[in-house]
Design a protein around this motif. Sequence first.
Motif, PDB file in Angstrom:
ATOM      1  N   HIS A   2      37.407  -6.407 -14.009  1.00  0.00           N
ATOM      2  CA  HIS A   2      36.331  -5.430 -14.120  1.00  0.00           C
ATOM      3  C   HIS A   2      35.138  -5.897 -13.286  1.00  0.00           C
ATOM      4  O   HIS A   2      34.795  -7.083 -13.283  1.00  0.00           O
ATOM      5  CB  HIS A   2      35.904  -5.253 -15.577  1.00  0.00           C
ATOM      6  N   LEU A   3      34.515  -4.967 -12.587  1.00  0.00           N
ATOM      7  CA  LEU A   3      33.355  -5.246 -11.752  1.00  0.00           C
ATOM      8  C   LEU A   3      32.118  -4.685 -12.446  1.00  0.00           C
ATOM      9  O   LEU A   3      32.027  -3.478 -12.672  1.00  0.00           O
ATOM     10  CB  LEU A   3      33.520  -4.597 -10.373  1.00  0.00           C
ATOM     11  N   GLU A 124      40.813  -9.771 -20.588  1.00  0.00           N
ATOM     12  CA  GLU A 124      40.721  -9.525 -19.161  1.00  0.00           C
ATOM     13  C   GLU A 124      39.579 -10.350 -18.574  1.00  0.00           C
ATOM     14  O   GLU A 124      38.901 -11.105 -19.287  1.00  0.00           O
ATOM     15  CB  GLU A 124      40.533  -8.031 -18.898  1.00  0.00           C
ATOM     16  N   TYR A 125      39.360 -10.200 -17.266  1.00  0.00           N
ATOM     17  CA  TYR A 125      38.347 -10.974 -16.561  1.00  0.00           C
ATOM     18  C   TYR A 125      37.483 -10.050 -15.720  1.00  0.00           C
ATOM     19  O   TYR A 125      37.843  -8.894 -15.475  1.00  0.00           O
ATOM     20  CB  TYR A 125      39.022 -12.047 -15.688  1.00  0.00           C
ATOM     21  N   PHE A 146      26.980 -19.082 -13.278  1.00  0.00           N
ATOM     22  CA  PHE A 146      28.411 -19.342 -13.185  1.00  0.00           C
ATOM     23  C   PHE A 146      28.776 -20.724 -13.709  1.00  0.00           C
ATOM     24  O   PHE A 146      29.677 -20.874 -14.546  1.00  0.00           O
ATOM     25  CB  PHE A 146      28.899 -19.213 -11.744  1.00  0.00           C
ATOM     26  N   SER A 147      28.092 -21.751 -13.247  1.00  0.00           N
ATOM     27  CA  SER A 147      28.509 -23.117 -13.559  1.00  0.00           C
ATOM     28  C   SER A 147      28.135 -23.554 -14.975  1.00  0.00           C
ATOM     29  O   SER A 147      28.898 -24.265 -15.632  1.00  0.00           O
ATOM     30  CB  SER A 147      27.894 -24.095 -12.549  1.00  0.00           C
ATOM     31  N   GLU A 162      33.304 -17.634 -20.036  1.00  0.00           N
ATOM     32  CA  GLU A 162      34.639 -17.996 -19.571  1.00  0.00           C
ATOM     33  C   GLU A 162      35.376 -16.841 -18.916  1.00  0.00           C
ATOM     34  O   GLU A 162      36.264 -17.060 -18.087  1.00  0.00           O
ATOM     35  CB  GLU A 162      35.467 -18.531 -20.749  1.00  0.00           C
ATOM     36  N   ARG A 163      35.017 -15.616 -19.268  1.00  0.00           N
ATOM     37  CA  ARG A 163      35.740 -14.464 -18.722  1.00  0.00           C
ATOM     38  C   ARG A 163      35.110 -13.907 -17.445  1.00  0.00           C
ATOM     39  O   ARG A 163      35.680 -13.010 -16.827  1.00  0.00           O
ATOM     40  CB  ARG A 163      35.821 -13.366 -19.785  1.00  0.00           C
ATOM     41  N   VAL A 164      33.938 -14.422 -17.090  1.00  0.00           N
ATOM     42  CA  VAL A 164      33.272 -13.984 -15.853  1.00  0.00           C
ATOM     43  C   VAL A 164      33.613 -14.981 -14.748  1.00  0.00           C
ATOM     44  O   VAL A 164      33.234 -16.153 -14.819  1.00  0.00           O
ATOM     45  CB  VAL A 164      31.751 -13.866 -16.043  1.00  0.00           C
ATOM     46  N   LEU A 165      34.297 -14.520 -13.715  1.00  0.00           N
ATOM     47  CA  LEU A 165      34.811 -15.409 -12.676  1.00  0.00           C
ATOM     48  C   LEU A 165      33.848 -15.620 -11.523  1.00  0.00           C
ATOM     49  O   LEU A 165      34.107 -16.440 -10.643  1.00  0.00           O
ATOM     50  CB  LEU A 165      36.134 -14.854 -12.133  1.00  0.00           C
TER      51      LEU A 165
END
Length: 267
Positions: A2-3, A124-125, A146-147, A162-165
Amino acid sequence: MHLLYTDEVNVDPCSSDFFIYGGVSVDANQAASLSRRIDLLRQEHGYEPEDLLKFNTRERPHTISPETHREIKRRVIEEAAAHDALLFASFILHGIAASPEEARRKEINRVCFNFDCFLRERDEYGIVLIDMFTDNNLPQILREKFSIGLSGLPYSDRYRLERVLGFHLASIGSSNFSSVVDIVLGSLRYAVNCLDDPSRQDVVRTLLSQLAPLCLKNDDGSIRELSLFFSPVRVRVPEYYQQYQNLRDSLTRNGLGGIETRQEWGK
């Protein structure tokens, strides 16, 4: 995948009570179809390739009439809903936030947290694309999101999403999805700011009815807290609490019921 395309509205505390930060999530499996539909809408309504498609009527191309602009905005929201796009938005009183910059920092966290919860529910991610804003530390903010994840939370120093790449920057004109989030949040801003204006109630009802299909809902049809959220979680000042309650009641009357408002008296 998903965006989530995000943006902010009601930044100026002198012209609005509530700062709103939000995003529109697009399923990657439907993204190409939605983008093609918006391309077709632009062509049908006379937009040139270089013309920006935004909510603000004063920013429309000079060749586009107000009536045409109003219609394409309606169609864009309609197409977003038909492609299962979802709205995530957080409201915080300017009177509570120390500054618009602080409001932005808090509500980016809230929207990203809710998006991560949504992704975990679906197993999902996703990727978050943040509309550019003026801040010398913007690259560092994205790296930390992110980090490290979210910091300064009430119950945890750090919370990794954890689900956001990934976190990336976006800007109007760089994709059709930036137009979608600009129009959706612009519609929400206009409706919220005009809730108490008797002369604009028809427009308010129309806009909120268009946005309702984009919201996550409970089984009883009420809006889920993941989708629309009042920040902070608990309001301690009675005057501020009443403002949230007034907003909640107005949204409920116009089809967006279920948003929770909590208060801690005397604290």
